[in-house]
Motif scaffolding. Structure first.
Motif, mmCIF file in Angstrom:
data_model
loop_
_atom_site.group_PDB
_atom_site.id
_atom_site.type_symbol
_atom_site.label_atom_id
_atom_site.label_comp_id
_atom_site.label_asym_id
_atom_site.label_seq_id
_atom_site.Cartn_x
_atom_site.Cartn_y
_atom_site.Cartn_z
ATOM 1 N N THR A 48 0.826 -1.205 0.000
ATOM 2 C CA THR A 48 0.000 0.000 0.000
ATOM 3 C C THR A 48 0.862 1.258 0.000
ATOM 4 O OG1 THR A 48 -1.756 -1.152 1.201
ATOM 5 C CG2 THR A 48 -1.806 1.244 1.243
ATOM 6 N N LEU A 49 1.977 1.229 0.715
ATOM 7 C CA LEU A 49 2.846 2.397 0.822
ATOM 8 C C LEU A 49 3.816 2.535 -0.353
ATOM 9 C CD1 LEU A 49 3.797 2.308 4.625
ATOM 10 C CD2 LEU A 49 2.144 3.814 3.491
ATOM 11 N N LEU A 50 3.971 1.494 -1.164
ATOM 12 C CA LEU A 50 4.960 1.516 -2.249
ATOM 13 C C LEU A 50 4.753 2.686 -3.215
ATOM 14 C CD1 LEU A 50 7.360 0.178 -3.707
ATOM 15 C CD2 LEU A 50 5.689 -1.216 -4.962
ATOM 16 N N PRO A 51 3.543 2.934 -3.754
ATOM 17 C CA PRO A 51 3.393 4.066 -4.690
ATOM 18 C C PRO A 51 3.749 5.407 -4.054
ATOM 19 C CG PRO A 51 1.458 2.628 -4.757
ATOM 20 C CD PRO A 51 2.268 2.205 -3.582
ATOM 21 N N LEU A 52 3.422 5.583 -2.774
ATOM 22 C CA LEU A 52 3.743 6.841 -2.098
ATOM 23 C C LEU A 52 5.250 6.960 -1.887
ATOM 24 C CD1 LEU A 52 0.896 6.919 0.588
ATOM 25 C CD2 LEU A 52 0.932 7.989 -1.670
ATOM 26 N N ALA A 87 10.146 8.192 -10.042
ATOM 27 C CA ALA A 87 10.243 6.754 -9.775
ATOM 28 C C ALA A 87 8.878 6.120 -10.009
ATOM 29 C CB ALA A 87 10.722 6.489 -8.349
ATOM 30 N N PHE A 88 8.874 4.889 -10.472
ATOM 31 C CA PHE A 88 7.628 4.177 -10.739
ATOM 32 C C PHE A 88 7.855 2.679 -10.570
ATOM 33 C CE2 PHE A 88 9.888 4.375 -14.748
ATOM 34 C CZ PHE A 88 9.747 3.097 -15.278
ATOM 35 N N TYR A 120 9.025 -4.963 -10.496
ATOM 36 C CA TYR A 120 10.272 -4.209 -10.383
ATOM 37 C C TYR A 120 9.922 -2.727 -10.274
ATOM 38 C CZ TYR A 120 9.730 -3.368 -15.452
ATOM 39 O OH TYR A 120 9.252 -3.006 -16.693
ATOM 40 N N TRP A 121 10.902 -1.926 -9.886
ATOM 41 C CA TRP A 121 10.691 -0.488 -9.862
ATOM 42 C C TRP A 121 11.879 0.204 -10.506
ATOM 43 C CZ3 TRP A 121 13.347 3.413 -7.057
ATOM 44 C CH2 TRP A 121 14.333 2.952 -6.175
ATOM 45 N N ALA A 122 11.682 1.464 -10.897
ATOM 46 C CA ALA A 122 12.731 2.167 -11.628
ATOM 47 C C ALA A 122 12.816 3.620 -11.183
ATOM 48 C CB ALA A 122 12.471 2.098 -13.130
ATOM 49 N N LEU A 123 14.049 4.110 -11.142
ATOM 50 C CA LEU A 123 14.302 5.543 -10.979
ATOM 51 C C LEU A 123 14.663 6.072 -12.354
ATOM 52 C CD1 LEU A 123 14.587 7.881 -8.900
ATOM 53 C CD2 LEU A 123 17.041 7.389 -8.882
ATOM 54 N N GLN A 133 -6.247 -6.717 -8.440
ATOM 55 C CA GLN A 133 -6.546 -6.484 -7.033
ATOM 56 C C GLN A 133 -5.529 -5.516 -6.418
ATOM 57 O OE1 GLN A 133 -6.545 -9.796 -3.880
ATOM 58 N NE2 GLN A 133 -8.680 -9.718 -4.559
ATOM 59 N N HIS A 134 -4.263 -5.668 -6.794
ATOM 60 C CA HIS A 134 -3.230 -4.749 -6.317
ATOM 61 C C HIS A 134 -3.491 -3.336 -6.826
ATOM 62 C CE1 HIS A 134 0.712 -3.131 -5.324
ATOM 63 N NE2 HIS A 134 0.835 -2.740 -6.578
ATOM 64 N N ALA A 135 -3.860 -3.195 -8.096
ATOM 65 C CA ALA A 135 -4.149 -1.876 -8.662
ATOM 66 C C ALA A 135 -5.334 -1.222 -7.958
ATOM 67 C CB ALA A 135 -4.418 -1.995 -10.155
ATOM 68 N N TYR A 136 -6.329 -2.005 -7.612
ATOM 69 C CA TYR A 136 -7.508 -1.508 -6.893
ATOM 70 C C TYR A 136 -7.103 -0.924 -5.532
ATOM 71 C CZ TYR A 136 -11.879 -1.927 -4.167
ATOM 72 O OH TYR A 136 -12.959 -1.708 -3.344
ATOM 73 N N LYS A 137 -6.246 -1.628 -4.821
ATOM 74 C CA LYS A 137 -5.871 -1.189 -3.477
ATOM 75 C C LYS A 137 -4.917 0.001 -3.492
ATOM 76 C CE LYS A 137 -6.361 -5.812 -1.407
ATOM 77 N NZ LYS A 137 -5.640 -6.958 -0.805
ATOM 78 N N THR A 138 -4.076 0.100 -4.515
ATOM 79 C CA THR A 138 -3.021 1.115 -4.503
ATOM 80 C C THR A 138 -3.297 2.327 -5.381
ATOM 81 O OG1 THR A 138 -1.822 -0.071 -6.248
ATOM 82 C CG2 THR A 138 -1.240 -0.572 -3.959
ATOM 83 N N SER A 139 -4.193 2.195 -6.361
ATOM 84 C CA SER A 139 -4.490 3.348 -7.230
ATOM 85 C C SER A 139 -5.977 3.616 -7.371
ATOM 86 C CB SER A 139 -3.872 3.136 -8.625
ATOM 87 O OG SER A 139 -4.432 1.998 -9.256
ATOM 88 N N GLY A 140 -6.820 2.746 -6.808
ATOM 89 C CA GLY A 140 -8.259 2.948 -6.874
ATOM 90 C C GLY A 140 -8.777 3.759 -5.704
#
Length: 586
Positions: free
Chosen positions: A191-195, A226-227, A243-246, A313-320
């Motif tokens: 949940t905190l990853l996008p922030l 970063a994304f 994965y994530w990227a800077l 489901q992950h997209a719903y919780k983190t960007s919905g």
């Protein structure tokens, strides 16, 4: 500060865009203001001489202050305009419109009422007519290029650093991304990853506070962000790849400082400034709240698909909309020290893996870009983490979220297949076929919505119907069902199929910027979608038949499998409840 502004102007003038819409069109639109004011558009486009003159003038220490006095403080030609919010404004507008319509209706004669009814019937009949499109010039499947041209990369290795480099026409800019695998994360960390990633480039670095870092960014780079990328693995829908990227860009002459800033940001970002963290959370909440009405259809589809795959489901919780609820809770929490520590701990956790690098630059600068990276990048010791994956429990969804909006956004979704399945191309064409043949007329022209359509989302394995800024709810869901029945019962022609195929191909073949096409090629490769895979998928799109469409409609679009969702205004709450939806308040 003046040099920072000049640097950003030079970056914007040099950068070759084209990812949003064609670069040539961007050039034309930027030149229009000069043309309409009888100036030379070439001077507007060629900023180098103007930048040189500005740099000379900026040598005068009073340059900026003189401009402020002349054009702002001592300028008598100004207006001070104050806006005051009115909570009853929308209600007053609606009531005024209602009163106006009632007055018009009361003044109508019997013959005028009859005329309006006849015009309505005539419009309905006209909407049902099929236009003769043969009178127009057209592009056919035979005009489509035989294959998609994908940029080719060169791989470099040095002291365990892996660099993928693309030589593209970037006009003196270099783009760099450091890509790291995600470790296993618990529910709160996900949940905190996008922030965490969003704030990574907005805070202090090492001994520098965030204001000092912003000054460095303005002098050295054209932006750092970063994304993350979380998708189902090709060939195994039960597993996910994360994965994530800077990511950043800079003028080629700034290579060394660019990489040092990227390196410091990646490993030395400082989340300890609790006031800054509080401000960033508050800003995120404000942006999220303001985006609801503009992206209501996306949020509705996000809800409807949330039970169909781990990625959905992950997209719903983190960007919905649950992310909006979570942001409100974080914003109200007075213990920002605890939140800052969670961000810091997560940052440490996601920087443990060994990064690989993407570099994009032009012919004269690409070798120096790679060499400078090798000389200036210092990776931390890496640890082997458990392979990233997401827990998932399939569920059927029936939800309506009440939002501060005057219109509604409806969505209906069916579980289907991901991109590597043989039915994915047919489902992709089906979305365009239903939109062109039925949904546009039923939902927009007759239903009164701003827009509507259908699409196959092969990233999450879902086929989605949607409407945008819609005055209806239950009627729109009926139209979604009618679209399926229409397809099954009506005899369709090859021309309609060709139009649908060309619509999908145009989205695949749409040109991007030189850097954007290279980034797309690189990340597709990371996800198992190399140029051969992409061209094979494209060819399968071109080979789709009407029989294929009939088969996938019967196989996947079954009423018992559907999930429904809507973002609605308060007045439609009872209607949504009557449809069996669970009501949530934003």
């Amino acid at each position: 500060q003046v040099e920072s502004v000049l640097h950003q102007l030079e970056l914007s003038q040099r950068e070759v865009g084209g990812d949003g819409y064609p670069y040539g069109l961007q050039i034309i639109l930027s030149a229009i203001s000069a043309c309409t004011h009888f100036s030379d558009p070439v001077e507007l486009l060629d900023l180098d001489p103007a930048l040189h003159r500005l740099r000379e003038k900026a040598k005068n220490p009073e340059f900026v202050s003189d401009l402020i006095y002349k054009y702002l403080l001592n300028n008598t030609h100004r207006v001070t305009l104050t806006f005051k919010p009115n909570a009853q404004l929308d209600e007053r507008k609606n009531q005024a419109e209602k009163n106006k319509l009632e007055a018009i209706k009361a003044a109508l004669s019997e013959s005028e009422v009859t005329q309006i009814v006849e015009q309505g019937e005539a419009l309905k009949a006209r909407q049902l007519l099929k236009d003769d499109e043969s009178i127009l010039p057209k592009v056919g499947i035979s005009d489509v290029a035989s294959e998609l041209k994908v940029p080719e990369a060169v791989i470099y290795k040095h002291n365990d650093e892996i660099v993928t480099a693309y030589e593209q026409g970037t006009n003196g800019l270099t783009y760099h991304q450091a890509i790291l695998d995600l470790p296993v994360l618990n529910a709160e960390e996900l949940t905190l990853l996008p922030l965490t990633l969003g704030y990574l480039t907005e805070i202090g670095v090492g001994d520098d506070d965030y204001l000092s870092v912003q000054s460095k960014q303005s002098l050295v780079v054209g932006g750092i962000s970063a994304f993350s990328s979380i998708r189902a693995k090709l060939g195994d829908d039960d597993k996910t790849q994360g994965y994530w990227a800077l990511s950043g860009k800079a003028l080629a002459r700034n290579h060394a400082d660019f990489y040092k800033l990227m390196n410091d940001t990646l490993y030395n970002a400082d989340f300890s400034d609790t006031k800054r963290i509080g401000d960033l959370v508050s800003q995120s909440l404000s942006r999220k709240e303001q985006s609801v009405s503009g992206n209501g259809h996306g949020l509705a589809m996000n809800i409807a698909c949330s039970g169909m795959s781990a990625v959905a489901q992950h997209a719903y919780k983190t960007s919905g909309l649950p992310a909006l609820v979570n942001l409100r809770a974080l914003n109200k929490d007075s213990n920002k020290l605890s939140l800052a520590k969670k961000f810091s701990d997560l940052h440490v956790k996601i920087t443990q893996s060994k990064p690989q690098h993407l570099i994009i630059s032009d012919t004269s600068n690409v070798k120096d870009a790679v060499d400078a990276l090798m000389q200036n990048w210092k990776s931390q010791s890496s640890q082997c983490a458990d392979e990233f994956n997401l827990d998932y429990k399939p569920t059927q969804v029936k939800e309506a979220w009440v939002a501060p909006t005057q219109t509604n956004f409806c969505a209906k979704a069916y579980p289907t297949v991901t991109a590597d399945h043989d039915d994915s191309p047919a489902l992709s064409v089906l979305g365009a076929f239903l939109r062109n043949g039925f949904l546009h007329t039923a939902i927009r022209e007759q239903g009164g919505a701003y827009g509507g359509g259908a699409s196959q989302d092969s990233a999450i394995g879902a086929f989605k119907f949607y409407s945008y800024r819609d005055p209806r709810v239950s009627g729109t869901f009926d139209d979604f069902d009618r679209a399926i029945e229409w397809f099954k019962q009506v005899q369709h022609d090859e021309e309609s199929l060709e139009q649908a195929i060309l619509g999908v191909i145009s989205s695949i073949d749409k040109p991007g910027s030189p850097a954007g096409e290279a980034k797309q090629a690189f990340h597709n490769e990371l996800q198992g979608r190399d140029s051969k895979w992409r061209n094979d998928f494209r060819q399968k799109i071109l080979n789709v038949t009407l029989d294929d469409l009939q088969r996938v409609v019967s196989l996947y679009l079954k009423p018992d499998n559907a999930s429904i969702a809507a973002v609605i205004s308060d007045q439609y709450k009872n209607e949504a409840q009557d449809m069996g939806m669970t009501i949530y308040e934003i």
